[in-house]
Scaffold this active site. Sequence first.
Site, PDB file in Angstrom:
ATOM      1  CB  SER A  53      -0.924  -0.025   1.217  1.00 49.78           C
ATOM      2  OG  SER A  53      -1.899   0.992   1.075  1.00 49.78           O
ATOM      3  CD  GLU A  54      -1.316   3.613  -3.147  1.00 49.37           C
ATOM      4  OE1 GLU A  54      -1.543   2.552  -2.513  1.00 49.37           O
ATOM      5  OE2 GLU A  54      -2.155   4.196  -3.824  1.00 49.37           O
ATOM      6  CG  ASN A  55      -0.727   3.646   3.869  1.00 47.44           C
ATOM      7  OD1 ASN A  55      -0.819   2.749   3.032  1.00 47.44           O
ATOM      8  ND2 ASN A  55      -1.330   3.594   5.028  1.00 47.44           N
ATOM      9  N   GLY A  56       3.138   2.940   2.778  1.00 48.65           N
ATOM     10  CA  GLY A  56       4.304   2.327   3.399  1.00 48.65           C
ATOM     11  C   GLY A  56       4.050   1.016   4.112  1.00 48.65           C
ATOM     12  CB  SER A  95       5.938   3.631   0.214  1.00 50.47           C
ATOM     13  OG  SER A  95       4.824   2.962  -0.328  1.00 50.47           O
TER      14      SER A  95
END
Lengths: 219, 219, 226, 226
Positions: A53-56, A95
């Site tokens: 997920s983009e948020n790491g 990320s």
Amino acid sequence: MSATTEAKPWDRLKMAERVARDIPEGWYVNLGIGMPTTVADYVPLDREVIFHSENGVLGIGPRPPEAERDPWLINAGKQHVTLRPGGSFVHHADSFAMIRGGHLDLCVLGAFEVAENGDIANWATSENDTAPAVGGAMDLAAGAKRLWVIMDHTTKDGRPKLVHRCGYPLTAVGAVKRVYTNLGVFDVTERGFTVIDMAPGVDAAMLKARTAAELHFQA
Amino acid sequence: MSATTEAKPWDRLKMAERVARDIPEGWYVNLGIGMPTTVADYVPLDREVIFHSENGVLGIGPRPPEAERDPWLINAGKQHVTLRPGGSFVHHADSFAMIRGGHLDLCVLGAFEVAENGDIANWATSENDTAPAVGGAMDLAAGAKRLWVIMDHTTKDGRPKLVHRCGYPLTAVGAVKRVYTNLGVFDVTERGFTVIDMAPGVDAAMLKARTAAELHFQA
Amino acid sequence: MINKIVQTMADALAGARDGMTVLLGGFGAVGQPSVLVEALIETGVRDLVVVANNAGGGKGGLAGLMEAGRVRKIICSFPRSANSTIFEELYRAGRIELEIVPQGTMAERIRAAGAGVGAFFTPTGVGTKMAEGKEVRDINGRTMILEHALRGDFALVEAWQADRWGNLTYRRSGRNFNPVMAMAADTTIVQSQHIVDLGGLDPEHIVTPGIFVDRVVHVPYGDPPF
Amino acid sequence: MINKIVQTMADALAGARDGMTVLLGGFGAVGQPSVLVEALIETGVRDLVVVANNAGGGKGGLAGLMEAGRVRKIICSFPRSANSTIFEELYRAGRIELEIVPQGTMAERIRAAGAGVGAFFTPTGVGTKMAEGKEVRDINGRTMILEHALRGDFALVEAWQADRWGNLTYRRSGRNFNPVMAMAADTTIVQSQHIVDLGGLDPEHIVTPGIFVDRVVHVPYGDPPF
């Protein structure tokens, strides 16, 4: 043979299931917000696919029961998630280094339109949309090794979403490799859209009628 | 008044001590290989100065006794070091993000030459030196908030190292803020070198004789 | 089940080929994937381009690879050290090419390759020989030069702990170039001191997530103190 | 003795001024320095440029700052969400400027500022509206656009643990933009759930070394589960 009236388009869950079937063990996969996120529900845990997920967050597991939610653990769609053993956390620059650096095997996004040259439009519905939300879509579309799209074959009012050229503002050029709709599965090839699967009862005539681009059929 | 024969140039330890005196608590400091490294020995531990090394070590403490060396803990000069409480480890890209991003308050390097315009030459002794070792010197010189140089005032054969313009290949342009030599301390200002301290018995005439650039003296 | 742990050096180095670019982790004696380098010598591949901070020291590791005549070119920041005699002999004899890169520019070029950044402007090297032939531009009042991403076919990395997904930790200054190089190669190969069960590494403490790692080989050589 | 821990919000936000650029950590509800934002409202500064992933949601935090009329411009990737009504009202009324940046480009631009990189070439946004007016270049067979570093005067950050040197850890997805923004501002201000003694954080597990941090304020609001 079969008339289009007998067609049984896939519903949203079937579409997600159809995408999930094509994801092999070992792939690193980012699923876009909305329908793409549901794809994960159809990948069994013992087929190890590592969701990003983009948020790491790398190694996302099933959604937790409400009582077991960790307030500090969400995905890019702001839903509460879990982390599998082997998962890890990184910051946003790292990320997106994973994304931009070509380390994701696959990204699955929704779209407003996909063109036969692989262009995708999924972030703004008009040139005049003054505050569209792009999020990580452009990075994902340009960065992942493969971009697949999952979307309805037509808009609610019946306009085709598989098109010759996109009319909406682009998210990325020539990025889409495959499209999963409620009517079928389409590879984006040098010739354009090639049909590689159809929902039960769907036939070539029906697909052609609902597609604003040339369709190629496998021999 | 005093003749140059009475001059008592600082030795290397005194030079390091002189530099250390000017480093206030709270600064983040990178010390170059060689003489600059010894500066740390003259900063008392209760004056908290945080020493950084290019290989990703922040918060370097005193050298360990041989029996207590950790084989995995060295500085950029490949010497065994310790880590203070509050220290941390990062990888090389993050370490140089600290350097290049202007997060170091100070870097102290050795040099072959420093020019009155702040240019520094410290990595190659000739244009024909075909395999000079630059290491992190260019990044440090360009990146730290302040660059100080510690070096002998002249070469072993007596040639000045404080010069009008560098003859050796440059490490960085206009970077040096201050120079500590065995004869004195020199700020690099818009006018050129300004003498701010002299070793015992050193006088203006002696400095001028051993410097190939104009010297300004404080009023 | 994903299992990136391989049992033999031959498996670890499968696909090694003449002419490839190899990123080699380590700084000084710390964090060197020395056993992988020995195995690379065994494969017999030649004409290599090696990216490493130093041009090898002593006899083993990179110095051994060079001595065996396998290295066409070395890209490094610090070619000369007290015991870099093998490099220096080869270099004087014109038998090895050298590209010197400032250490931070080298780290950032490798990171750029791993992060999908094609090139970047940096103040390092402005006005020096390093700027020769490079694009110069003033950005926000600062003069900078353009540097390009530096990618490897293989990255050889030393880690402290690894699991079967390829998640890695490092030990102290053994981190150095290893996590950066792990991001920046088509095939990243790790020698790890310890192998732990999946889930045995705290997700907050993993330094290199397995997404950057292709193969892990277990090379235990004792915990400190030795 | 270095002590970056401050006792009052006034001390934490000392030096705040009209017209400054504020980097605001957090993603969704996680990792938001909400108490610092409330304190920023209290300072009365206005005409702010805010860099944040979202344009605020609900009533508090960034939405409150906008509602109080303090934000001149917002730079973000995702302005609209289910509850971004305050932003949308201001935007429709022409009372706030908007710059939309792809999320990864935003993260990388901020990291570039922190790392002293002036600008970089990225494939993100090529052939889209994001590329308008930007330099385009083919690098290694890939078309890329040039993006510039994005720096703040203040960065407001939420951490999980902090010590008096300003070393930080984060909790799970609370990491997000926080460590990147911490690198990229003239003054980095942290609200931390926990304060620990110096040496209480494992040097291998510190995510943001104190070199990037200027002030820390203790804002405990309970450990999970709530």
